[in-house]
Design a protein around this motif. Structure first.
Motif, mmCIF file in Angstrom:
data_model
loop_
_atom_site.group_PDB
_atom_site.id
_atom_site.type_symbol
_atom_site.label_atom_id
_atom_site.label_comp_id
_atom_site.label_asym_id
_atom_site.label_seq_id
_atom_site.Cartn_x
_atom_site.Cartn_y
_atom_site.Cartn_z
ATOM 1 N N ARG A 1 0.816 -1.228 0.000
ATOM 2 C CA ARG A 1 0.000 0.000 0.000
ATOM 3 C C ARG A 1 0.846 1.274 0.000
ATOM 4 O O ARG A 1 0.308 2.378 0.142
ATOM 5 N N VAL A 2 2.162 1.165 -0.154
ATOM 6 C CA VAL A 2 3.052 2.325 -0.131
ATOM 7 C C VAL A 2 3.400 2.751 -1.559
ATOM 8 O O VAL A 2 3.654 1.914 -2.427
ATOM 9 N N GLY A 3 3.411 4.060 -1.793
ATOM 10 C CA GLY A 3 3.845 4.597 -3.077
ATOM 11 C C GLY A 3 5.056 5.497 -2.891
ATOM 12 O O GLY A 3 5.193 6.163 -1.861
ATOM 13 N N ILE A 4 5.959 5.492 -3.870
ATOM 14 C CA ILE A 4 7.090 6.421 -3.884
ATOM 15 C C ILE A 4 7.271 6.913 -5.317
ATOM 16 O O ILE A 4 6.602 6.423 -6.231
ATOM 17 N N THR A 5 8.155 7.880 -5.529
ATOM 18 C CA THR A 5 8.495 8.291 -6.889
ATOM 19 C C THR A 5 9.915 7.828 -7.203
ATOM 20 O O THR A 5 10.696 7.522 -6.306
ATOM 21 N N ASN A 6 10.231 7.804 -8.505
ATOM 22 C CA ASN A 6 11.610 7.498 -8.880
ATOM 23 C C ASN A 6 12.496 8.708 -8.580
ATOM 24 O O ASN A 6 12.016 9.741 -8.110
ATOM 25 N N LEU A 7 13.774 8.598 -8.869
ATOM 26 C CA LEU A 7 14.713 9.648 -8.481
ATOM 27 C C LEU A 7 14.839 10.768 -9.506
ATOM 28 O O LEU A 7 15.613 11.711 -9.296
ATOM 29 N N ASN A 8 14.085 10.695 -10.604
ATOM 30 C CA ASN A 8 14.071 11.819 -11.540
ATOM 31 C C ASN A 8 13.403 13.034 -10.920
ATOM 32 O O ASN A 8 13.618 14.163 -11.360
ATOM 33 N N SER A 9 12.576 12.818 -9.913
ATOM 34 C CA SER A 9 11.913 13.925 -9.226
ATOM 35 C C SER A 9 12.709 14.327 -7.987
ATOM 36 O O SER A 9 13.384 13.498 -7.365
ATOM 37 N N THR A 10 12.623 15.609 -7.642
ATOM 38 C CA THR A 10 13.287 16.093 -6.425
ATOM 39 C C THR A 10 12.692 15.421 -5.201
ATOM 40 O O THR A 10 13.403 15.129 -4.231
ATOM 41 N N LEU A 11 11.393 15.161 -5.235
ATOM 42 C CA LEU A 11 10.745 14.473 -4.120
ATOM 43 C C LEU A 11 11.431 13.138 -3.857
ATOM 44 O O LEU A 11 11.805 12.826 -2.716
ATOM 45 N N SER B 1 23.099 11.487 -10.830
ATOM 46 C CA SER B 1 22.934 10.703 -12.059
ATOM 47 C C SER B 1 23.192 9.219 -11.805
ATOM 48 O O SER B 1 22.458 8.351 -12.289
ATOM 49 N N ALA B 2 24.218 8.943 -11.034
ATOM 50 C CA ALA B 2 24.541 7.544 -10.706
ATOM 51 C C ALA B 2 23.449 6.935 -9.833
ATOM 52 O O ALA B 2 23.100 5.751 -9.987
ATOM 53 N N TRP B 3 22.895 7.721 -8.929
ATOM 54 C CA TRP B 3 21.802 7.219 -8.078
ATOM 55 C C TRP B 3 20.581 6.875 -8.924
ATOM 56 O O TRP B 3 19.918 5.863 -8.686
ATOM 57 N N ILE B 4 20.259 7.735 -9.891
ATOM 58 C CA ILE B 4 19.097 7.485 -10.759
ATOM 59 C C ILE B 4 19.284 6.173 -11.515
ATOM 60 O O ILE B 4 18.369 5.337 -11.590
ATOM 61 N N GLU B 5 20.481 5.975 -12.075
ATOM 62 C CA GLU B 5 20.763 4.730 -12.807
ATOM 63 C C GLU B 5 20.652 3.526 -11.877
ATOM 64 O O GLU B 5 20.071 2.491 -12.245
ATOM 65 N N ARG B 6 21.182 3.655 -10.678
ATOM 66 C CA ARG B 6 21.135 2.545 -9.722
ATOM 67 C C ARG B 6 19.692 2.238 -9.318
ATOM 68 O O ARG B 6 19.289 1.064 -9.258
ATOM 69 N N GLU C 1 24.104 13.281 2.452
ATOM 70 C CA GLU C 1 24.006 13.674 1.053
ATOM 71 C C GLU C 1 25.123 13.059 0.214
ATOM 72 O O GLU C 1 24.978 12.913 -1.003
ATOM 73 N N ALA C 2 26.221 12.700 0.834
ATOM 74 C CA ALA C 2 27.345 12.104 0.109
ATOM 75 C C ALA C 2 27.320 10.578 0.117
ATOM 76 O O ALA C 2 28.060 9.937 -0.625
ATOM 77 N N ASN C 3 26.460 9.988 0.955
ATOM 78 C CA ASN C 3 26.406 8.530 1.078
ATOM 79 C C ASN C 3 24.970 8.071 1.274
ATOM 80 O O ASN C 3 24.435 8.162 2.388
ATOM 81 N N VAL C 4 24.351 7.592 0.190
ATOM 82 C CA VAL C 4 22.961 7.144 0.287
ATOM 83 C C VAL C 4 22.842 5.620 0.226
ATOM 84 O O VAL C 4 21.743 5.088 0.072
ATOM 85 N N ASP C 5 23.963 4.911 0.373
ATOM 86 C CA ASP C 5 23.889 3.444 0.386
ATOM 87 C C ASP C 5 22.900 2.927 1.430
ATOM 88 O O ASP C 5 22.123 1.999 1.139
ATOM 89 N N PRO C 6 22.882 3.505 2.655
ATOM 90 C CA PRO C 6 21.884 3.039 3.622
ATOM 91 C C PRO C 6 20.450 3.269 3.145
ATOM 92 O O PRO C 6 19.551 2.496 3.484
ATOM 93 N N GLY C 7 20.237 4.325 2.351
ATOM 94 C CA GLY C 7 18.915 4.588 1.806
ATOM 95 C C GLY C 7 18.493 3.542 0.787
ATOM 96 O O GLY C 7 17.341 3.093 0.785
ATOM 97 N N PHE C 8 19.413 3.134 -0.068
ATOM 98 C CA PHE C 8 19.092 2.086 -1.038
ATOM 99 C C PHE C 8 18.788 0.763 -0.341
ATOM 100 O O PHE C 8 17.882 0.022 -0.746
ATOM 101 N N LYS C 9 19.534 0.470 0.716
ATOM 102 C CA LYS C 9 19.258 -0.749 1.478
ATOM 103 C C LYS C 9 17.864 -0.677 2.104
ATOM 104 O O LYS C 9 17.118 -1.663 2.121
#
Length: 348
Positions: free
Chosen positions: A162-172, A336-341, A188-196
């Motif tokens: 039931r959760v929605g998110i947006t992709n990283l092309n948006s600032t949100l 850009s690398a985050w969006i691709e990932r 801001e320099a390390n978002v690996d924990p966010g991807f996990k």
């Protein structure tokens, strides 16, 4: 080549002007083109900003062409000498890209009647900020009986599917990724924990929307019950009777300014300037602050009121104290690398 309705409208208006004034080139004759954002932003600008601009400028022809910032930048980059857009709207990250790629002109501050009235944070010499955006938690109160209080609530088992998110092309989407990374020791320099964290969120994910407007539509269609979301997009849904509410998480809602820019080499520089001037007026900002738009103003002569004062902040000083402002210069270094990932790893 398939042309959409806005392309056909732009072409028709241009050809009409060329017929009336045979000496004009196609670039000189085309109407002013403003690349606003999709969804609630397009609705607000169509209903309020465009009429105010046209009334003050002899009903000047213009076209709204809604698209994400990344698409605006790509279109202008593809035709720098004869850009298809005259005015761009950008969140902090894309604004830095557009400026860095020399796609926009300095704003003629000395000519502006309203620039001096903007709060200091909105006085950007390469393009002023006509409003702030605020991102927090949005939810359906009919399905979510206990209002969420933290970003971490998105991972609760009761929100499976039931959760929605947006992709990283948006600032949100990018801003939210940074905040959940911070919750787990990132930055801001390390978002690996966010991807996990997003990987762990997959059982709860119902959809990954292409943009904030599409995310809001998912609430309207009953496909999601909770998500990160833009404050003003939710207010427009509420005005339509959609059961949805906004709350600032205890970690702090994300606030960022959105700037408006004259595109370099625009054949409509003067009209572009006048459109931006219209966006800075107290009249337009007051109207956009009120229902159903509820866009946070930046003109110091506009007092915050209504739902904005009740839910977000009573004034800009409180806004700056209560909300999280991110380092977009640092974010842009890897975005850009985050969006691709994200596009490679986050599939549901």
């Amino acid at each position: 080549m398939i042309m959409n309705r806005r392309s056909l409208m732009t072409t028709a208006l241009t050809l009409g002007a060329m017929k009336a004034f045979p000496g004009l080139s196609y670039a000189q004759a085309r109407p002013l083109v403003f690349a606003t954002f999709t969804g609630s932003w397009e609705e607000a600008h169509k209903a309020v900003l465009v009429p105010a601009f046209r009334k003050a400028n002899a009903d000047a022809a213009m076209v709204l062409d809604p698209m994400l910032s990344v698409d605006q930048i790509a279109k202008v980059n593809a035709a720098k000498a004869n850009p298809p857009i005259d005015v761009m709207l950008h969140d902090p990250g894309p604004a830095l890209v557009a400026i860095g790629q020399d796609l926009v002109e300095p704003y003629p501050v000395e000519k502006s009647a309203y620039y001096k009235d903007l709060i200091a944070e909105a006085q950007e010499p390469m393009g002023p900020a006509p409003f702030f955006q605020v991102v927090g938690l949005t939810y359906n109160p009919e399905a979510v009986k206990t209002p969420p209080t933290s970003w971490a609530d998105l991972w609760k088992p009761e929100f499976k599917g039931r959760v929605g998110i947006t992709n990283l092309n948006s600032t949100l989407g990018t801003g939210w990724l940074v905040e959940i990374a911070k919750m787990r020791g990132g930055s801001e320099a390390n978002v690996d924990p966010g991807f996990k964290a997003i990987e762990e969120l997959k059982p709860n994910l119902a959809a990954v929307a292409a943009n904030p407007g599409a995310l809001a539509t998912l609430f309207q269609q009953g496909q999601i019950d909770i998500s990160p979301g833009n404050f003003n997009a939710i207010q427009i849904l509420k005005a339509r009777g959609v059961p949805v509410e906004f709350v600032a998480p205890k970690e702090g809602a994300i606030a960022f300014k959105t700037t408006i820019h004259i595109v370099k080499n625009s054949p409509n520089r003067e009209l572009a300037f006048k459109l931006i001037e219209a966006s800075l007026t107290p009249e337009v900002q007051t109207t956009l602050m009120n229902p159903p738009y509820l866009i946070v103003p930046t003109n110091s002569k506009v007092a915050m009121g209504g739902e904005i004062a009740r839910v977000l902040a009573k004034d800009t000083a409180e806004l700056k104290q209560k909300f999280v402002f991110q380092d977009w210069k640092k974010i842009n270094e890897q975005r850009s690398a985050w969006i691709e990932r994200f596009n490679r790893e986050i599939k549901i």
